[in-house]
Design a protein around this motif. Structure first.
Motif, PDB file in Angstrom:
ATOM      1  N   ILE A 156      -2.866 166.896  54.094  1.00 29.48           N
ATOM      2  CA  ILE A 156      -2.432 167.990  55.166  1.00 29.48           C
ATOM      3  C   ILE A 156      -2.696 169.381  54.323  1.00 29.48           C
ATOM      4  CG2 ILE A 156      -0.359 169.134  55.793  1.00 29.48           C
ATOM      5  CD1 ILE A 156       1.107 166.559  56.167  1.00 29.48           C
ATOM      6  N   GLN A 157      -2.804 169.338  53.165  1.00 30.26           N
ATOM      7  CA  GLN A 157      -2.904 170.702  52.412  1.00 30.26           C
ATOM      8  C   GLN A 157      -4.532 170.862  52.575  1.00 30.26           C
ATOM      9  OE1 GLN A 157      -1.043 172.807  50.592  1.00 30.26           O
ATOM     10  NE2 GLN A 157      -2.861 174.201  50.462  1.00 30.26           N
ATOM     11  N   TYR A 158      -5.297 169.951  52.011  1.00 34.32           N
ATOM     12  CA  TYR A 158      -6.656 170.305  51.984  1.00 34.32           C
ATOM     13  C   TYR A 158      -7.675 169.938  53.107  1.00 34.32           C
ATOM     14  CZ  TYR A 158      -5.857 170.067  46.995  1.00 34.32           C
ATOM     15  OH  TYR A 158      -5.566 170.461  45.814  1.00 34.32           O
ATOM     16  N   LEU A 159      -7.427 169.136  53.981  1.00 37.45           N
ATOM     17  CA  LEU A 159      -7.930 168.793  55.320  1.00 37.45           C
ATOM     18  C   LEU A 159      -7.548 169.646  56.475  1.00 37.45           C
ATOM     19  CD1 LEU A 159      -8.909 165.137  54.918  1.00 37.45           C
ATOM     20  CD2 LEU A 159     -10.331 167.073  54.388  1.00 37.45           C
ATOM     21  N   ALA A 160      -6.105 169.904  56.396  1.00 31.55           N
ATOM     22  CA  ALA A 160      -5.405 170.407  57.612  1.00 31.55           C
ATOM     23  C   ALA A 160      -5.082 171.907  57.283  1.00 31.55           C
ATOM     24  CB  ALA A 160      -4.062 169.619  57.954  1.00 31.55           C
ATOM     25  N   VAL A 161      -4.414 172.342  56.288  1.00 29.51           N
ATOM     26  CA  VAL A 161      -4.214 173.856  55.902  1.00 29.51           C
ATOM     27  C   VAL A 161      -5.497 174.496  55.580  1.00 29.51           C
ATOM     28  CG1 VAL A 161      -2.829 175.296  54.957  1.00 29.51           C
ATOM     29  CG2 VAL A 161      -1.811 173.108  55.640  1.00 29.51           C
ATOM     30  N   ASP A 162      -6.150 173.986  54.660  1.00 25.62           N
ATOM     31  CA  ASP A 162      -7.446 174.587  54.184  1.00 25.62           C
ATOM     32  C   ASP A 162      -8.526 174.657  54.884  1.00 25.62           C
ATOM     33  OD1 ASP A 162      -5.516 175.443  51.915  1.00 25.62           O
ATOM     34  OD2 ASP A 162      -6.650 173.711  50.407  1.00 25.62           O
ATOM     35  N   ALA A 163      -9.066 173.560  54.949  1.00 19.44           N
ATOM     36  CA  ALA A 163     -10.244 173.357  55.841  1.00 19.44           C
ATOM     37  C   ALA A 163     -10.099 173.531  57.479  1.00 19.44           C
ATOM     38  CB  ALA A 163     -10.749 171.868  55.563  1.00 19.44           C
ATOM     39  N   GLY A 164      -8.967 173.205  57.941  1.00 19.84           N
ATOM     40  CA  GLY A 164      -8.564 173.258  59.317  1.00 19.84           C
ATOM     41  C   GLY A 164      -9.277 172.474  60.166  1.00 19.84           C
ATOM     42  N   LEU A 165      -9.789 171.250  59.372  1.00 21.34           N
ATOM     43  CA  LEU A 165     -10.373 170.173  60.312  1.00 21.34           C
ATOM     44  C   LEU A 165      -9.553 169.283  61.219  1.00 21.34           C
ATOM     45  CD1 LEU A 165     -12.693 168.909  57.457  1.00 21.34           C
ATOM     46  CD2 LEU A 165     -13.254 170.522  59.225  1.00 21.34           C
ATOM     47  N   PHE A 166      -8.338 169.270  60.957  1.00 25.09           N
ATOM     48  CA  PHE A 166      -7.170 168.436  61.619  1.00 25.09           C
ATOM     49  C   PHE A 166      -5.848 169.115  61.788  1.00 25.09           C
ATOM     50  CE2 PHE A 166     -10.021 165.533  59.279  1.00 25.09           C
ATOM     51  CZ  PHE A 166     -10.485 164.549  60.368  1.00 25.09           C
ATOM     52  N   PRO A 167      -5.165 168.833  62.696  1.00 21.85           N
ATOM     53  CA  PRO A 167      -3.881 169.288  62.574  1.00 21.85           C
ATOM     54  C   PRO A 167      -2.794 168.916  61.942  1.00 21.85           C
ATOM     55  CG  PRO A 167      -4.032 167.775  64.416  1.00 21.85           C
ATOM     56  CD  PRO A 167      -5.477 167.765  64.024  1.00 21.85           C
ATOM     57  N   THR A 168      -1.792 169.689  61.290  1.00 22.03           N
ATOM     58  CA  THR A 168      -1.007 169.605  60.265  1.00 22.03           C
ATOM     59  C   THR A 168      -0.160 168.357  60.892  1.00 22.03           C
ATOM     60  OG1 THR A 168       0.577 171.410  60.769  1.00 22.03           O
ATOM     61  CG2 THR A 168      -1.181 171.554  59.167  1.00 22.03           C
ATOM     62  N   GLY A 169       0.190 168.151  62.108  1.00 20.50           N
ATOM     63  CA  GLY A 169       1.299 167.130  62.564  1.00 20.50           C
ATOM     64  C   GLY A 169       1.024 167.442  64.021  1.00 20.50           C
ATOM     65  N   GLY A 170       1.986 166.656  64.665  1.00 17.46           N
ATOM     66  CA  GLY A 170       2.069 166.606  66.372  1.00 17.46           C
ATOM     67  C   GLY A 170       1.407 165.429  66.684  1.00 17.46           C
ATOM     68  N   TYR A 171       1.511 165.075  67.984  1.00 19.49           N
ATOM     69  CA  TYR A 171       0.760 163.997  68.652  1.00 19.49           C
ATOM     70  C   TYR A 171       0.489 164.489  70.067  1.00 19.49           C
ATOM     71  CZ  TYR A 171       0.293 159.462  71.123  1.00 19.49           C
ATOM     72  OH  TYR A 171      -0.176 158.693  71.938  1.00 19.49           O
ATOM     73  N   ILE A 172      -0.714 163.907  70.442  1.00 15.10           N
ATOM     74  CA  ILE A 172      -1.289 164.342  71.610  1.00 15.10           C
ATOM     75  C   ILE A 172      -1.569 163.006  72.382  1.00 15.10           C
ATOM     76  CG2 ILE A 172      -3.439 165.260  73.006  1.00 15.10           C
ATOM     77  CD1 ILE A 172      -3.660 167.190  70.671  1.00 15.10           C
ATOM     78  N   ASN A 173      -1.201 162.706  73.644  1.00 16.37           N
ATOM     79  CA  ASN A 173      -1.326 161.584  74.402  1.00 16.37           C
ATOM     80  C   ASN A 173      -2.947 161.041  74.720  1.00 16.37           C
ATOM     81  OD1 ASN A 173      -1.470 159.632  76.678  1.00 16.37           O
ATOM     82  ND2 ASN A 173       0.956 159.920  76.339  1.00 16.37           N
ATOM     83  N   PRO A 174      -3.177 160.048  74.437  1.00 15.13           N
ATOM     84  CA  PRO A 174      -4.558 159.806  74.922  1.00 15.13           C
ATOM     85  C   PRO A 174      -4.979 160.148  76.366  1.00 15.13           C
ATOM     86  CG  PRO A 174      -3.528 157.813  74.519  1.00 15.13           C
ATOM     87  CD  PRO A 174      -2.695 158.968  74.178  1.00 15.13           C
ATOM     88  N   ALA A 175      -4.067 160.163  77.080  1.00 17.74           N
ATOM     89  CA  ALA A 175      -4.288 160.211  78.436  1.00 17.74           C
ATOM     90  C   ALA A 175      -4.612 161.776  78.827  1.00 17.74           C
ATOM     91  CB  ALA A 175      -2.896 159.733  79.482  1.00 17.74           C
ATOM     92  N   ASP A 176      -4.091 162.564  77.980  1.00 16.29           N
ATOM     93  CA  ASP A 176      -4.481 164.048  78.218  1.00 16.29           C
ATOM     94  C   ASP A 176      -5.654 164.452  77.494  1.00 16.29           C
ATOM     95  OD1 ASP A 176      -1.916 164.155  79.476  1.00 16.29           O
ATOM     96  OD2 ASP A 176      -0.831 164.655  77.433  1.00 16.29           O
ATOM     97  N   SER A 177      -5.946 164.016  76.314  1.00 14.84           N
ATOM     98  CA  SER A 177      -7.279 164.331  75.694  1.00 14.84           C
ATOM     99  C   SER A 177      -7.376 163.325  74.670  1.00 14.84           C
ATOM    100  CB  SER A 177      -7.103 165.722  74.933  1.00 14.84           C
ATOM    101  OG  SER A 177      -8.241 165.840  74.076  1.00 14.84           O
ATOM    102  N   PHE A 178      -8.406 162.375  74.635  1.00 21.85           N
ATOM    103  CA  PHE A 178      -8.704 161.307  73.902  1.00 21.85           C
ATOM    104  C   PHE A 178      -9.197 162.103  72.329  1.00 21.85           C
ATOM    105  CE2 PHE A 178     -11.724 158.297  71.816  1.00 21.85           C
ATOM    106  CZ  PHE A 178     -10.958 157.121  71.747  1.00 21.85           C
ATOM    107  N   SER A 179      -9.875 163.122  72.500  1.00 18.28           N
ATOM    108  CA  SER A 179     -10.454 163.625  71.116  1.00 18.28           C
ATOM    109  C   SER A 179      -9.245 164.087  70.586  1.00 18.28           C
ATOM    110  CB  SER A 179     -11.531 164.310  71.246  1.00 18.28           C
ATOM    111  OG  SER A 179     -10.986 165.702  72.514  1.00 18.28           O
ATOM    112  N   GLY A 180      -8.339 164.669  71.231  1.00 22.30           N
ATOM    113  CA  GLY A 180      -7.173 165.152  70.387  1.00 22.30           C
ATOM    114  C   GLY A 180      -6.285 164.414  69.901  1.00 22.30           C
ATOM    115  N   TRP A 181      -6.215 163.127  70.692  1.00 20.58           N
ATOM    116  CA  TRP A 181      -5.417 161.791  70.495  1.00 20.58           C
ATOM    117  C   TRP A 181      -5.837 161.579  68.951  1.00 20.58           C
ATOM    118  CZ3 TRP A 181      -7.255 156.858  69.666  1.00 20.58           C
ATOM    119  CH2 TRP A 181      -6.431 156.106  69.453  1.00 20.58           C
ATOM    120  N   LEU A 182      -7.565 161.365  68.905  1.00 25.10           N
ATOM    121  CA  LEU A 182      -7.904 160.950  67.559  1.00 25.10           C
ATOM    122  C   LEU A 182      -7.761 161.812  66.348  1.00 25.10           C
ATOM    123  CD1 LEU A 182      -9.544 158.252  66.770  1.00 25.10           C
ATOM    124  CD2 LEU A 182     -11.660 159.730  67.551  1.00 25.10           C
ATOM    125  N   ARG A 183      -7.792 163.072  66.800  1.00 26.70           N
ATOM    126  CA  ARG A 183      -7.570 164.006  65.735  1.00 26.70           C
ATOM    127  C   ARG A 183      -6.140 164.083  65.356  1.00 26.70           C
ATOM    128  NH1 ARG A 183      -7.838 169.322  66.583  1.00 26.70           N
ATOM    129  NH2 ARG A 183      -8.820 169.836  64.577  1.00 26.70           N
TER     130      ARG A 183
END
Length: 319
Positions: A156-183
């Motif tokens: 969370i610290q290095y890949l989400a907060v510092d690099a911004g590559l992934f979200p720090t939390g939360g869930y996205i339904n794959p029916a709404d966005s598969f790429s968002g679900w995977l991230r």
């Protein structure tokens, strides 16, 4: 085939008393818990002893434990896991809503763990005692020693907060966005799977080394068969029998570890449901979540036993 069928029936028959034992254990533990349904029901109020007694009487809480256990088993057989004393909603509905996310996270973590273990375990065995083997050994020992929650916080610290590559939390339904679900599930799945991958890597490496030292491997290679064919068709299949037995226990670890990881990443799965149940003093919800995870662990190990029978010809012959 008759031998396999008999062994499968025997495993299925063992499953029944095993599940009853799991139900009994969860039932007894929850009955001695500090979270009492009568206190959760009157939370925020000042009930009189008469009101508490009346609630206990209406809900069968004063019946002997054997009677309550049989009633609980009978309700489970009908698909009734109880009712939340706070929301008044059936616990089964809450579990069915939260369970898909936990299964998605567990499956993704299992996929990452198994693929990583196969790649690194086989590589370490083929380059035995050379620098790839030494490097993989250090990495696997580090992975075994690193707990999932610590890895989650680092990611969370290095890949989400510092690099911004992934979200720090939360869930996205794959029916709404598969790429968002995977991230949204990549970091939780990585944190959950890396310790499992590290443990399985050591087991795959050991099994591969033992299999490569057998006489049939040297005979096959000496007769002119390409080493890639021998390793891929014979050695790898035989070497995976031992890791397969451990995989059932690791899937149970993934199911249990998903509860902690979901809490860290704010995922609305079984983990959040159980934490909410504990925080709000709702024992029916906690009981439903624990029972579901324990039952899943038992069923997964049964499936692994069946797979072990199918891939191990020596065991079928012995049966």
């Amino acid at each position: 085939m008759a031998v396999i069928a008999r062994m499968l029936v025997r495993r299925l028959l063992i499953l029944i008393p095993l599940l009853l034992g799991v139900i009994l254990f969860v039932f007894i533990v929850m009955r001695f818990s500090e979270n009492k349904p009568e206190y959760a029901y009157f939370q925020g109020a000042n009930p009189t002893p008469e009101q508490i007694h009346q609630f206990q009487l209406e809900n069968g809480l004063l019946d002997p434990l054997p009677i309550r256990y049989l009633r609980f088993v009978g309700d489970l057989a009908q698909g009734d896991m109880g009712t939340s004393v706070l929301t008044k909603a059936p616990v089964l509905d809450s579990v069915l809503t939260a369970l898909p996310l936990t299964l998605q996270l567990t499956f993704l973590g299992l996929l990452i763990g198994v693929v990583t273990a196969l790649v690194f375990g086989v590589t370490a065995a083929l380059f035995r005692d050379r620098w790839p083997d030494q490097l993989i050994r250090v990495l696997s020992l580090t992975g075994v020693a690193a707990p999932s929650f610590w890895l989650a916080l680092l990611m969370i610290q290095y890949l989400a907060v510092d690099a911004g590559l992934f979200p720090t939390g939360g869930y996205i339904n794959p029916a709404d966005s598969f790429s968002g679900w995977l991230r949204s599930l990549t970091l939780p799945a990585l944190a959950l799977s890396l310790p499992v991958a590290a443990q399985l890597t050591r087991i795959v490496r050991t099994s591969m080394v033992e299999e490569l030292d057998r006489d049939y491997v040297r005979t096959a290679i000496g007769s002119g068969l390409p080493p890639v064919v021998v390793v891929g068709r014979n050695v790898l299949r035989n070497a995976l029998i031992n890791p397969l037995t451990v995989l059932g226990l690791r899937v149970g670890y993934l199911l249990g570890g998903a509860v902690v990881i979901e809490t860290i990443f704010s995922l609305p799965g079984m983990g959040k449901l159980m934490i909410d149940g504990v925080t709000n003093g709702d024992p029916a919800v906690v009981q439903g979540v624990v029972l579901t995870i324990a039952t899943g662990f038992v069923v997964v190990n049964l499936i692994v036993d069946i797979l072990y029978l199918l891939v191990n010809p020596r065991l079928r012959s012995a049966g």
